[in-house]
Design a protein around this motif. Sequence first.
Motif, PDB file in Angstrom:
ATOM      1  N   ASP A 105     -14.466 -25.392  11.219  1.00 43.65           N
ATOM      2  CA  ASP A 105     -15.887 -25.122  10.994  1.00 43.65           C
ATOM      3  C   ASP A 105     -16.539 -26.176  10.121  1.00 43.65           C
ATOM      4  O   ASP A 105     -17.710 -26.031   9.739  1.00 43.65           O
ATOM      5  N   ALA A 106     -15.803 -27.251   9.799  1.00 42.46           N
ATOM      6  CA  ALA A 106     -16.376 -28.330   8.993  1.00 42.46           C
ATOM      7  C   ALA A 106     -17.485 -29.022   9.774  1.00 42.46           C
ATOM      8  O   ALA A 106     -17.442 -29.132  11.005  1.00 42.46           O
ATOM      9  N   ILE A 107     -18.486 -29.514   9.061  1.00 45.99           N
ATOM     10  CA  ILE A 107     -19.677 -30.076   9.702  1.00 45.99           C
ATOM     11  C   ILE A 107     -19.738 -31.593   9.613  1.00 45.99           C
ATOM     12  O   ILE A 107     -20.808 -32.191   9.818  1.00 45.99           O
ATOM     13  N   ASP A 108     -18.582 -32.247   9.342  1.00 42.15           N
ATOM     14  CA  ASP A 108     -18.614 -33.707   9.359  1.00 42.15           C
ATOM     15  C   ASP A 108     -18.827 -34.232  10.771  1.00 42.15           C
ATOM     16  O   ASP A 108     -19.279 -35.361  10.968  1.00 42.15           O
ATOM     17  N   VAL A 109     -18.509 -33.426  11.768  1.00 42.47           N
ATOM     18  CA  VAL A 109     -18.830 -33.718  13.169  1.00 42.47           C
ATOM     19  C   VAL A 109     -19.854 -32.683  13.601  1.00 42.47           C
ATOM     20  O   VAL A 109     -19.585 -31.488  13.548  1.00 42.47           O
ATOM     21  N   GLN A 110     -21.014 -33.128  14.008  1.00 44.42           N
ATOM     22  CA  GLN A 110     -22.110 -32.210  14.331  1.00 44.42           C
ATOM     23  C   GLN A 110     -21.939 -31.598  15.726  1.00 44.42           C
ATOM     24  O   GLN A 110     -21.486 -32.285  16.648  1.00 44.42           O
ATOM     25  N   PRO A 111     -22.304 -30.314  15.893  1.00 47.44           N
ATOM     26  CA  PRO A 111     -22.756 -29.392  14.829  1.00 47.44           C
ATOM     27  C   PRO A 111     -21.592 -28.912  13.959  1.00 47.44           C
ATOM     28  O   PRO A 111     -21.755 -28.737  12.778  1.00 47.44           O
ATOM     29  N   ALA A 241     -17.763 -22.639   2.507  1.00 45.27           N
ATOM     30  CA  ALA A 241     -16.596 -22.174   1.764  1.00 45.27           C
ATOM     31  C   ALA A 241     -16.519 -22.885   0.414  1.00 45.27           C
ATOM     32  O   ALA A 241     -16.774 -24.093   0.312  1.00 45.27           O
ATOM     33  N   THR A 242     -16.152 -22.128  -0.617  1.00 48.11           N
ATOM     34  CA  THR A 242     -16.051 -22.672  -1.973  1.00 48.11           C
ATOM     35  C   THR A 242     -14.693 -22.353  -2.562  1.00 48.11           C
ATOM     36  O   THR A 242     -14.002 -21.415  -2.132  1.00 48.11           O
ATOM     37  N   ASN A 243     -14.309 -23.119  -3.582  1.00 44.71           N
ATOM     38  CA  ASN A 243     -13.061 -22.868  -4.289  1.00 44.71           C
ATOM     39  C   ASN A 243     -13.318 -21.936  -5.477  1.00 44.71           C
ATOM     40  O   ASN A 243     -14.432 -21.429  -5.661  1.00 44.71           O
ATOM     41  N   GLU A 244     -12.296 -21.720  -6.277  1.00 40.76           N
ATOM     42  CA  GLU A 244     -12.428 -20.799  -7.410  1.00 40.76           C
ATOM     43  C   GLU A 244     -13.452 -21.282  -8.427  1.00 40.76           C
ATOM     44  O   GLU A 244     -14.079 -20.474  -9.121  1.00 40.76           O
ATOM     45  N   ALA A 245     -13.615 -22.601  -8.503  1.00 38.47           N
ATOM     46  CA  ALA A 245     -14.581 -23.142  -9.464  1.00 38.47           C
ATOM     47  C   ALA A 245     -16.009 -23.136  -8.926  1.00 38.47           C
ATOM     48  O   ALA A 245     -16.937 -23.526  -9.631  1.00 38.47           O
ATOM     49  N   GLY A 246     -16.179 -22.694  -7.689  1.00 38.35           N
ATOM     50  CA  GLY A 246     -17.516 -22.638  -7.110  1.00 38.35           C
ATOM     51  C   GLY A 246     -17.909 -23.891  -6.367  1.00 38.35           C
ATOM     52  O   GLY A 246     -19.010 -23.948  -5.814  1.00 38.35           O
ATOM     53  N   GLY A 247     -17.040 -24.897  -6.323  1.00 35.58           N
ATOM     54  CA  GLY A 247     -17.357 -26.117  -5.586  1.00 35.58           C
ATOM     55  C   GLY A 247     -17.049 -25.968  -4.107  1.00 35.58           C
ATOM     56  O   GLY A 247     -16.183 -25.187  -3.698  1.00 35.58           O
ATOM     57  N   ARG A 248     -17.753 -26.711  -3.317  1.00 33.64           N
ATOM     58  CA  ARG A 248     -17.538 -26.639  -1.878  1.00 33.64           C
ATOM     59  C   ARG A 248     -16.191 -27.247  -1.501  1.00 33.64           C
ATOM     60  O   ARG A 248     -15.792 -28.292  -2.021  1.00 33.64           O
ATOM     61  N   ILE A 249     -15.514 -26.603  -0.546  1.00 37.06           N
ATOM     62  CA  ILE A 249     -14.245 -27.113  -0.023  1.00 37.06           C
ATOM     63  C   ILE A 249     -14.555 -28.123   1.080  1.00 37.06           C
ATOM     64  O   ILE A 249     -15.289 -27.816   2.023  1.00 37.06           O
ATOM     65  N   VAL A 250     -13.992 -29.305   0.948  1.00 33.61           N
ATOM     66  CA  VAL A 250     -14.210 -30.368   1.930  1.00 33.61           C
ATOM     67  C   VAL A 250     -12.932 -30.527   2.753  1.00 33.61           C
ATOM     68  O   VAL A 250     -11.852 -30.761   2.205  1.00 33.61           O
ATOM     69  N   ALA A 251     -13.039 -30.359   4.062  1.00 32.43           N
ATOM     70  CA  ALA A 251     -11.902 -30.504   4.974  1.00 32.43           C
ATOM     71  C   ALA A 251     -11.922 -31.909   5.568  1.00 32.43           C
ATOM     72  O   ALA A 251     -12.925 -32.334   6.142  1.00 32.43           O
TER      73      ALA A 251
END
Length: 537
Positions: A105-111, A241-251
Amino acid sequence: MSADFHFLRPQVLWALLPTVALYVLLSRRSDPRRRWGRMIAPHLLDHLTVRPGGGWRIRPIHQVTAVATLASVAAAGPTWEREVSPFAEDTAPLVIALDLSQSMDAIDVQPTRLERAKQKVRDLLALRPGARTALIAYAGSAHTVLPMSTDVTMFETFLDGLSTSIMPAPGKDPVAALSLADSILARDSVPGSILYITDGIGADRVDAFVEHEARSPDAVLVLAIGTSEGGPIRTGANEFATNEAGGRIVATLDRDGLDALTASTSAFVAGSTVDARDVERLQRRIQSNLRQVQQDDPTARWKDAGYYLMIPIVLLALLWFRKGWTVRWSAVALVLALAGCSGAGSESEVRFLNLWLTPDQQGRRLYEAGRYEAAAARFADPAWRAVAHYRAGAYSEAIDAWALADTPDGAFGTGNALARLGDYPAAVDAYDRALAARPGWREAEENRDYVRSLIPPPPEEDPDLPEAAPPPTFEADSVDFGNEEQRGERGEVPQELLSDEQLAEIWLRRLQTSPSEFLRRRFLIEQARRTGDEGAR
């Protein structure tokens, strides 16, 4: 190629010895020093000999020797590749393993990576019209979305329903998908390919692919979706999606795992492109894998390549019409050939081809060009004529032609044609004849069993029932269906009497939800069964 090169008829190469002897003899006779050396003194012979200017020239003896040499090599039957059976599948079977883990579901490739992957599946299906393709979805578990099918509309229906939320187990387990794909291709007699559309394999899973390559002829391909920079994972509208610290998870794209796969196996890995170049490369690779496996089949005949040498032989023969190269009968043959080819249309073409090719060779050229009806009209061999009729869809004519070829292949082809015509009992009898002549023929056994399953069982007769009375010759005054209160109760067929396929069909008819919800429920039930079986063990 060099390791497989050999001659089908090597004994014909002995014809090269008289060719060499003739060349040496005529060369000695054309040397004036040898012809007059015993009669004229050497110091006078040098002044009496007239030497042609211009150096070395090609003479008729050189041309005759070249033609004879090429003809001997052509007749010996040079070959280096096997001839694919006409009964072999034209298109390789394919199992597509689509990654439905959360990283898709990562959006580095659109959509998103998943939507791009779905589009690639559609593009690939468009390049494989009529080809058998199966679809698997996997994350932490692997499930069959569609078995082997040629129905593109079914793929379109279920592709729209695929999403990462329908998977019952989180994670990414490509080995489970590999095992499931193997079980699907094991039912097929033709080697196939397994295509992963994913953003990573995982370096710790490569050993399973190494083991698979050692035991299976099925090739593994990977279409990598994603970028090295990666992108956030979409979980909803404007939500990520975010991690425990609230930052976005980058796949990110798992390049290390893909590099480990290509380094340890012969798996083909292609990166996705905006256009269709990636799926075109994959389709060529899928077909080349099928051809390679068919070439390795020890039962296939070797393809005689001697016919290709006819081209230089004919070109060299044309030099015989040069002035001074007097092979008079060649001009006569040319005049007769042109006279015999006089006329217009296909008749003159056939007359011309008859000078150079046998009817079977002409039929084979038409067959390889896909002109099956024309090929059937040219073939003299009944077996090849039957195959051409079969490919053209003229099944009755194919049966008549195979009747002239009393061979196991003829009985097998007759069974296929009868099955196409819907005469299943006769088709089973034909397969039985083929197996009686060639016991253990796997393709014939599989076809016979499949066709036999299509024959409806005969209706059972109850011996205790009296014979039916003849119908009355008069009409009833009135028709009464009886009292509603005296009707029997409505009953249900016990589910244990129905097969899994019948239950699935009934469920699908009753289900009023979307394909996505249907797949989610089915995957959940399958995963619950697997977990229960593992717990019981």
